[in-house]
Write a protein that holds these residues in place. Structure first.
Motif, PDB file in Angstrom:
ATOM      1  N   ASP A  32       0.845  -1.197   0.000  1.00 42.04           N
ATOM      2  CA  ASP A  32       0.000   0.000   0.000  1.00 42.04           C
ATOM      3  C   ASP A  32       0.880   1.247   0.000  1.00 42.04           C
ATOM      4  O   ASP A  32       1.803   1.357   0.801  1.00 42.04           O
ATOM      5  CB  ASP A  32      -0.905   0.008   1.233  1.00 42.04           C
ATOM      6  CG  ASP A  32      -1.956   1.087   1.160  1.00 42.04           C
ATOM      7  OD1 ASP A  32      -1.578   2.279   1.206  1.00 42.04           O
ATOM      8  OD2 ASP A  32      -3.147   0.755   1.067  1.00 42.04           O
ATOM      9  N   ARG A  85      -6.623   1.587   9.193  1.00 42.38           N
ATOM     10  CA  ARG A  85      -7.639   0.589   8.843  1.00 42.38           C
ATOM     11  C   ARG A  85      -7.030  -0.801   8.721  1.00 42.38           C
ATOM     12  O   ARG A  85      -7.523  -1.772   9.292  1.00 42.38           O
ATOM     13  CB  ARG A  85      -8.341   0.960   7.535  1.00 42.38           C
ATOM     14  CG  ARG A  85      -9.461  -0.014   7.154  1.00 42.38           C
ATOM     15  CD  ARG A  85     -10.132   0.369   5.835  1.00 42.38           C
ATOM     16  NE  ARG A  85      -9.217   0.413   4.715  1.00 42.38           N
ATOM     17  CZ  ARG A  85      -8.792  -0.676   4.043  1.00 42.38           C
ATOM     18  NH1 ARG A  85      -9.195  -1.871   4.400  1.00 42.38           N
ATOM     19  NH2 ARG A  85      -7.972  -0.557   3.033  1.00 42.38           N
ATOM     20  N   ALA A  86      -5.934  -0.906   7.989  1.00 40.49           N
ATOM     21  CA  ALA A  86      -5.288  -2.205   7.794  1.00 40.49           C
ATOM     22  C   ALA A  86      -4.740  -2.759   9.113  1.00 40.49           C
ATOM     23  O   ALA A  86      -4.878  -3.945   9.403  1.00 40.49           O
ATOM     24  CB  ALA A  86      -4.174  -2.082   6.769  1.00 40.49           C
ATOM     25  N   LEU A 123      -7.641  -4.091  11.184  1.00 40.39           N
ATOM     26  CA  LEU A 123      -8.119  -5.393  10.707  1.00 40.39           C
ATOM     27  C   LEU A 123      -7.164  -6.511  11.114  1.00 40.39           C
ATOM     28  O   LEU A 123      -7.590  -7.592  11.521  1.00 40.39           O
ATOM     29  CB  LEU A 123      -8.284  -5.371   9.183  1.00 40.39           C
ATOM     30  CG  LEU A 123      -9.417  -4.502   8.654  1.00 40.39           C
ATOM     31  CD1 LEU A 123      -9.322  -4.381   7.130  1.00 40.39           C
ATOM     32  CD2 LEU A 123     -10.761  -5.071   9.068  1.00 40.39           C
ATOM     33  N   ILE A 131      -6.200 -11.448   5.704  1.00 38.44           N
ATOM     34  CA  ILE A 131      -6.518 -10.075   6.110  1.00 38.44           C
ATOM     35  C   ILE A 131      -5.564  -9.080   5.455  1.00 38.44           C
ATOM     36  O   ILE A 131      -5.982  -8.037   4.953  1.00 38.44           O
ATOM     37  CB  ILE A 131      -6.466  -9.947   7.649  1.00 38.44           C
ATOM     38  CG1 ILE A 131      -7.607 -10.716   8.285  1.00 38.44           C
ATOM     39  CG2 ILE A 131      -6.463  -8.486   8.093  1.00 38.44           C
ATOM     40  CD1 ILE A 131      -8.995 -10.199   7.959  1.00 38.44           C
ATOM     41  N   GLN A 147      -6.462  -8.904   1.759  1.00 39.38           N
ATOM     42  CA  GLN A 147      -7.795  -8.325   1.595  1.00 39.38           C
ATOM     43  C   GLN A 147      -7.752  -6.801   1.787  1.00 39.38           C
ATOM     44  O   GLN A 147      -8.404  -6.066   1.063  1.00 39.38           O
ATOM     45  CB  GLN A 147      -8.745  -8.951   2.597  1.00 39.38           C
ATOM     46  CG  GLN A 147     -10.140  -8.364   2.592  1.00 39.38           C
ATOM     47  CD  GLN A 147     -10.993  -8.980   3.693  1.00 39.38           C
ATOM     48  OE1 GLN A 147     -10.672 -10.017   4.244  1.00 39.38           O
ATOM     49  NE2 GLN A 147     -12.079  -8.327   4.000  1.00 39.38           N
ATOM     50  N   SER A 148      -6.974  -6.354   2.758  1.00 39.50           N
ATOM     51  CA  SER A 148      -6.907  -4.915   3.019  1.00 39.50           C
ATOM     52  C   SER A 148      -5.860  -4.240   2.127  1.00 39.50           C
ATOM     53  O   SER A 148      -5.669  -3.028   2.198  1.00 39.50           O
ATOM     54  CB  SER A 148      -6.602  -4.653   4.497  1.00 39.50           C
ATOM     55  OG  SER A 148      -5.377  -5.221   4.863  1.00 39.50           O
ATOM     56  N   ARG A 149      -5.181  -5.032   1.311  1.00 36.57           N
ATOM     57  CA  ARG A 149      -4.206  -4.541   0.327  1.00 36.57           C
ATOM     58  C   ARG A 149      -3.114  -3.685   0.960  1.00 36.57           C
ATOM     59  O   ARG A 149      -2.762  -2.631   0.447  1.00 36.57           O
ATOM     60  CB  ARG A 149      -4.895  -3.790  -0.789  1.00 36.57           C
ATOM     61  CG  ARG A 149      -5.816  -4.676  -1.545  1.00 36.57           C
ATOM     62  CD  ARG A 149      -6.416  -3.996  -2.719  1.00 36.57           C
ATOM     63  NE  ARG A 149      -7.292  -4.961  -3.381  1.00 36.57           N
ATOM     64  CZ  ARG A 149      -8.085  -4.663  -4.352  1.00 36.57           C
ATOM     65  NH1 ARG A 149      -8.123  -3.461  -4.818  1.00 36.57           N
ATOM     66  NH2 ARG A 149      -8.828  -5.571  -4.893  1.00 36.57           N
TER      67      ARG A 149
END
Length: 89
Positions: free
Chosen positions: A10, A17-18, A21, A83, A86-88
């Protein structure tokens, strides 16, 4: 003990956010989870510790999982990787 590496993709690096998670998933598992970056090692179940690492894009984390069995460690790794991808991050 199981260790694996994960490259941060990223452009913002590890962001709230990541990290949130990741921690939310990590606390579901009874294993000890440690995240290493450079010379720092933090508890993977601590949002503030993870955010405090300030890992930028392109850097690699080493994640260590200590569980009671190899199966428990592998299951935890699979969920944490899911995770992260998914959250890149």
């Amino acid at each position: 003990m199981l260790e694996f590496k994960y490259e941060i993709e990223d452009p913002s690096g590890i962001h709230a956010r990541a990290a949130g998670l990741f921690v939310r998933e990590a606390v579901k598992h009874p294993c000890a989870i440690h995240v290493m970056y450079g010379k720092r090692e933090v508890d993977g179940k601590s949002l503030l510790a993870l955010m405090g690492m300030k890992v930028p894009c392109g850097e690699t984390l080493c994640i260590r999982i200590d569980g009671k069995s190899q199966e428990e460690e592998e299951a935890t790794k699979a969920e944490l990787l899911r995770i992260l991808q998914q959250s890149r991050v």
